[in-house]
Design a protein around this motif. Sequence first.
Motif, PDB file in Angstrom:
ATOM      1  N   GLY A 210       2.793  -3.112   8.718  1.00 25.22           N
ATOM      2  CA  GLY A 210       1.542  -3.690   9.228  1.00 25.22           C
ATOM      3  C   GLY A 210       0.566  -3.952   8.089  1.00 25.22           C
ATOM      4  O   GLY A 210      -0.097  -4.996   8.043  1.00 25.22           O
ATOM      5  N   GLU A 211       0.479  -3.010   7.149  1.00 25.99           N
ATOM      6  CA  GLU A 211      -0.407  -3.193   5.981  1.00 25.99           C
ATOM      7  C   GLU A 211       0.053  -4.388   5.150  1.00 25.99           C
ATOM      8  O   GLU A 211      -0.764  -5.164   4.650  1.00 25.99           O
ATOM      9  CB  GLU A 211      -0.406  -1.934   5.098  1.00 25.99           C
ATOM     10  CG  GLU A 211      -0.954  -0.676   5.758  1.00 25.99           C
ATOM     11  CD  GLU A 211      -2.469  -0.635   5.812  1.00 25.99           C
ATOM     12  OE1 GLU A 211      -3.117  -1.341   5.015  1.00 25.99           O
ATOM     13  OE2 GLU A 211      -3.009   0.115   6.654  1.00 25.99           O
ATOM     14  N   ILE A 212       1.392  -4.522   5.013  1.00 24.23           N
ATOM     15  CA  ILE A 212       1.930  -5.644   4.217  1.00 24.23           C
ATOM     16  C   ILE A 212       1.574  -6.961   4.896  1.00 24.23           C
ATOM     17  O   ILE A 212       1.090  -7.897   4.247  1.00 24.23           O
ATOM     18  CB  ILE A 212       3.466  -5.517   4.062  1.00 24.23           C
ATOM     19  CG1 ILE A 212       3.803  -4.316   3.174  1.00 24.23           C
ATOM     20  CG2 ILE A 212       4.063  -6.798   3.466  1.00 24.23           C
ATOM     21  CD1 ILE A 212       5.278  -3.976   3.109  1.00 24.23           C
ATOM     22  N   SER A 213       1.761  -7.023   6.229  1.00 22.56           N
ATOM     23  CA  SER A 213       1.510  -8.323   6.875  1.00 22.56           C
ATOM     24  C   SER A 213       0.026  -8.661   6.881  1.00 22.56           C
ATOM     25  O   SER A 213      -0.344  -9.835   6.906  1.00 22.56           O
ATOM     26  CB  SER A 213       2.127  -8.393   8.277  1.00 22.56           C
ATOM     27  OG  SER A 213       1.562  -7.414   9.081  1.00 22.56           O
ATOM     28  N   GLN A 214      -0.842  -7.639   6.806  1.00 19.05           N
ATOM     29  CA  GLN A 214      -2.275  -7.932   6.716  1.00 19.05           C
ATOM     30  C   GLN A 214      -2.720  -8.200   5.271  1.00 19.05           C
ATOM     31  O   GLN A 214      -3.889  -8.501   5.023  1.00 19.05           O
ATOM     32  CB  GLN A 214      -3.094  -6.756   7.261  1.00 19.05           C
ATOM     33  CG  GLN A 214      -3.052  -6.643   8.785  1.00 19.05           C
ATOM     34  CD  GLN A 214      -3.589  -5.303   9.256  1.00 19.05           C
ATOM     35  OE1 GLN A 214      -4.583  -4.818   8.745  1.00 19.05           O
ATOM     36  NE2 GLN A 214      -2.916  -4.688  10.212  1.00 19.05           N
ATOM     37  N   GLY A 215      -1.789  -7.998   4.330  1.00 15.62           N
ATOM     38  CA  GLY A 215      -2.091  -8.291   2.926  1.00 15.62           C
ATOM     39  C   GLY A 215      -3.095  -7.332   2.303  1.00 15.62           C
ATOM     40  O   GLY A 215      -3.825  -7.715   1.377  1.00 15.62           O
ATOM     41  N   THR A 216      -3.135  -6.072   2.788  1.00 14.50           N
ATOM     42  CA  THR A 216      -4.083  -5.113   2.206  1.00 14.50           C
ATOM     43  C   THR A 216      -3.595  -4.650   0.826  1.00 14.50           C
ATOM     44  O   THR A 216      -2.410  -4.805   0.497  1.00 14.50           O
ATOM     45  CB  THR A 216      -4.235  -3.861   3.096  1.00 14.50           C
ATOM     46  OG1 THR A 216      -2.961  -3.189   3.130  1.00 14.50           O
ATOM     47  CG2 THR A 216      -4.646  -4.225   4.527  1.00 14.50           C
ATOM     48  N   LYS A 217      -4.507  -4.021   0.068  1.00 15.44           N
ATOM     49  CA  LYS A 217      -4.151  -3.509  -1.259  1.00 15.44           C
ATOM     50  C   LYS A 217      -3.032  -2.471  -1.120  1.00 15.44           C
ATOM     51  O   LYS A 217      -2.054  -2.477  -1.866  1.00 15.44           O
ATOM     52  CB  LYS A 217      -5.407  -2.884  -1.899  1.00 15.44           C
ATOM     53  CG  LYS A 217      -5.217  -2.378  -3.301  1.00 15.44           C
ATOM     54  CD  LYS A 217      -6.566  -2.104  -3.968  1.00 15.44           C
ATOM     55  CE  LYS A 217      -6.397  -1.451  -5.312  1.00 15.44           C
ATOM     56  NZ  LYS A 217      -6.158  -0.004  -5.213  1.00 15.44           N
ATOM     57  N   LEU A 218      -3.193  -1.592  -0.121  1.00 17.05           N
ATOM     58  CA  LEU A 218      -2.172  -0.560   0.123  1.00 17.05           C
ATOM     59  C   LEU A 218      -0.816  -1.223   0.403  1.00 17.05           C
ATOM     60  O   LEU A 218       0.219  -0.815  -0.130  1.00 17.05           O
ATOM     61  CB  LEU A 218      -2.616   0.285   1.328  1.00 17.05           C
ATOM     62  CG  LEU A 218      -1.851   1.565   1.680  1.00 17.05           C
ATOM     63  CD1 LEU A 218      -2.725   2.466   2.532  1.00 17.05           C
ATOM     64  CD2 LEU A 218      -0.545   1.300   2.370  1.00 17.05           C
ATOM     65  N   GLY A 219      -0.835  -2.280   1.226  1.00 17.14           N
ATOM     66  CA  GLY A 219       0.395  -2.981   1.585  1.00 17.14           C
ATOM     67  C   GLY A 219       1.061  -3.630   0.377  1.00 17.14           C
ATOM     68  O   GLY A 219       2.281  -3.530   0.205  1.00 17.14           O
ATOM     69  N   ILE A 220       0.244  -4.242  -0.470  1.00 22.23           N
ATOM     70  CA  ILE A 220       0.792  -4.925  -1.651  1.00 22.23           C
ATOM     71  C   ILE A 220       1.459  -3.898  -2.578  1.00 22.23           C
ATOM     72  O   ILE A 220       2.547  -4.122  -3.098  1.00 22.23           O
ATOM     73  CB  ILE A 220      -0.315  -5.718  -2.385  1.00 22.23           C
ATOM     74  CG1 ILE A 220      -0.767  -6.887  -1.496  1.00 22.23           C
ATOM     75  CG2 ILE A 220       0.147  -6.230  -3.746  1.00 22.23           C
ATOM     76  CD1 ILE A 220      -2.101  -7.503  -1.868  1.00 22.23           C
ATOM     77  N   GLU A 221       0.806  -2.738  -2.732  1.00 19.18           N
ATOM     78  CA  GLU A 221       1.383  -1.712  -3.616  1.00 19.18           C
ATOM     79  C   GLU A 221       2.651  -1.102  -3.011  1.00 19.18           C
ATOM     80  O   GLU A 221       3.617  -0.816  -3.714  1.00 19.18           O
ATOM     81  CB  GLU A 221       0.340  -0.623  -3.889  1.00 19.18           C
ATOM     82  CG  GLU A 221      -0.673  -1.103  -4.920  1.00 19.18           C
ATOM     83  CD  GLU A 221      -1.888  -0.213  -5.050  1.00 19.18           C
ATOM     84  OE1 GLU A 221      -2.848  -0.647  -5.697  1.00 19.18           O
ATOM     85  OE2 GLU A 221      -1.890   0.911  -4.482  1.00 19.18           O
ATOM     86  N   ALA A 222       2.622  -0.894  -1.671  1.00 15.08           N
ATOM     87  CA  ALA A 222       3.784  -0.265  -1.016  1.00 15.08           C
ATOM     88  C   ALA A 222       4.986  -1.205  -1.005  1.00 15.08           C
ATOM     89  O   ALA A 222       6.133  -0.757  -1.106  1.00 15.08           O
ATOM     90  CB  ALA A 222       3.419   0.127   0.419  1.00 15.08           C
ATOM     91  N   LYS A 223       4.735  -2.505  -0.892  1.00 14.41           N
ATOM     92  CA  LYS A 223       5.832  -3.468  -0.704  1.00 14.41           C
ATOM     93  C   LYS A 223       6.870  -3.389  -1.822  1.00 14.41           C
ATOM     94  O   LYS A 223       8.072  -3.405  -1.565  1.00 14.41           O
ATOM     95  CB  LYS A 223       5.273  -4.892  -0.605  1.00 14.41           C
ATOM     96  CG  LYS A 223       6.359  -5.918  -0.283  1.00 14.41           C
ATOM     97  CD  LYS A 223       5.769  -7.291  -0.056  1.00 14.41           C
ATOM     98  CE  LYS A 223       6.810  -8.289   0.430  1.00 14.41           C
ATOM     99  NZ  LYS A 223       8.045  -8.351  -0.303  1.00 14.41           N
ATOM    100  N   LYS A 224       6.380  -3.255  -3.047  1.00 19.13           N
ATOM    101  CA  LYS A 224       7.290  -3.243  -4.191  1.00 19.13           C
ATOM    102  C   LYS A 224       8.280  -2.068  -4.058  1.00 19.13           C
ATOM    103  O   LYS A 224       9.477  -2.211  -4.256  1.00 19.13           O
ATOM    104  CB  LYS A 224       6.452  -3.104  -5.478  1.00 19.13           C
ATOM    105  CG  LYS A 224       7.176  -3.499  -6.710  1.00 19.13           C
ATOM    106  CD  LYS A 224       6.292  -3.388  -7.947  1.00 19.13           C
ATOM    107  CE  LYS A 224       7.118  -3.094  -9.171  1.00 19.13           C
ATOM    108  NZ  LYS A 224       7.635  -1.730  -9.243  1.00 19.13           N
ATOM    109  N   LEU A 225       7.730  -0.909  -3.703  1.00 15.53           N
ATOM    110  CA  LEU A 225       8.576   0.283  -3.564  1.00 15.53           C
ATOM    111  C   LEU A 225       9.523   0.136  -2.381  1.00 15.53           C
ATOM    112  O   LEU A 225      10.698   0.494  -2.453  1.00 15.53           O
ATOM    113  CB  LEU A 225       7.687   1.524  -3.384  1.00 15.53           C
ATOM    114  CG  LEU A 225       6.863   1.888  -4.619  1.00 15.53           C
ATOM    115  CD1 LEU A 225       5.753   2.865  -4.263  1.00 15.53           C
ATOM    116  CD2 LEU A 225       7.762   2.482  -5.684  1.00 15.53           C
TER     117      LEU A 225
END
Length: 190
Positions: free
Chosen positions: A38-53
């Motif tokens: 959900g964080e990734i699809s909203q493009g949040t900072k947390l989501g962007i950092e988590a996506k790579k991992l």
Amino acid sequence: MLNLVLFGPPGAGKGTQSQNLIEKFGLIHLSTGDLLRGEISQGTKLGIEAKKLMDEGSLVPDEVVIGMISNKLDANKDARGFIFDGFPRTVAQAEALDNLLESKGSAISGMIALEVTDSELEQRLLKRGETSGRADDANPEVIRKRIKEYNDKTAPVAGFYKKQDKFKSINGIGSIDEIFASINSVIEAY
Ligand code: AMP
């Protein structure tokens, strides 16, 4: 409150069985994987950092997922209970969850582990990857990394709940209904 940890490797069927449990017991489903997506699809900072991992099959840092769970517990103060799916995934997360629940006068009722062999998991995840749209389900190398992360960091969480006499394991291979019946018989004992 009925607070369940649904445990097992990626592809064990935790998400599927969570849906059945929500309907039957009126629990709130807390899946850290879903929250992160959900964080990734909203493009949040947390989501962007988590996506790579997440894309490489590694766990995201403990403090990130603990913070998300803490927020959700606060946002659902009147809940009848929670199903934790994909969390805790490290012993540090399990300790933090105990502390969070204790501060709210609550506790984990039990952990239910779905047992599935590695070869079955790999097949299930690749099949899920055909329709889930999840990059981490589509690549055999990433799947193997996720299973390795599970064996190295997550499997010890079972010992944490065994020490508290809260661990039960059931066969995770069979029909959805058969597995749900096994889960129910464990819950009836609580
Ligand atoms: P899942 O949907 O539970 O398979 O999680 C997908 C990915 O999200 C995992 O491979 C991790 O990268 C990340 N993730 C989900 N839950 C956690 C957690 N409790 N701790 C660390 N990383 C997590």
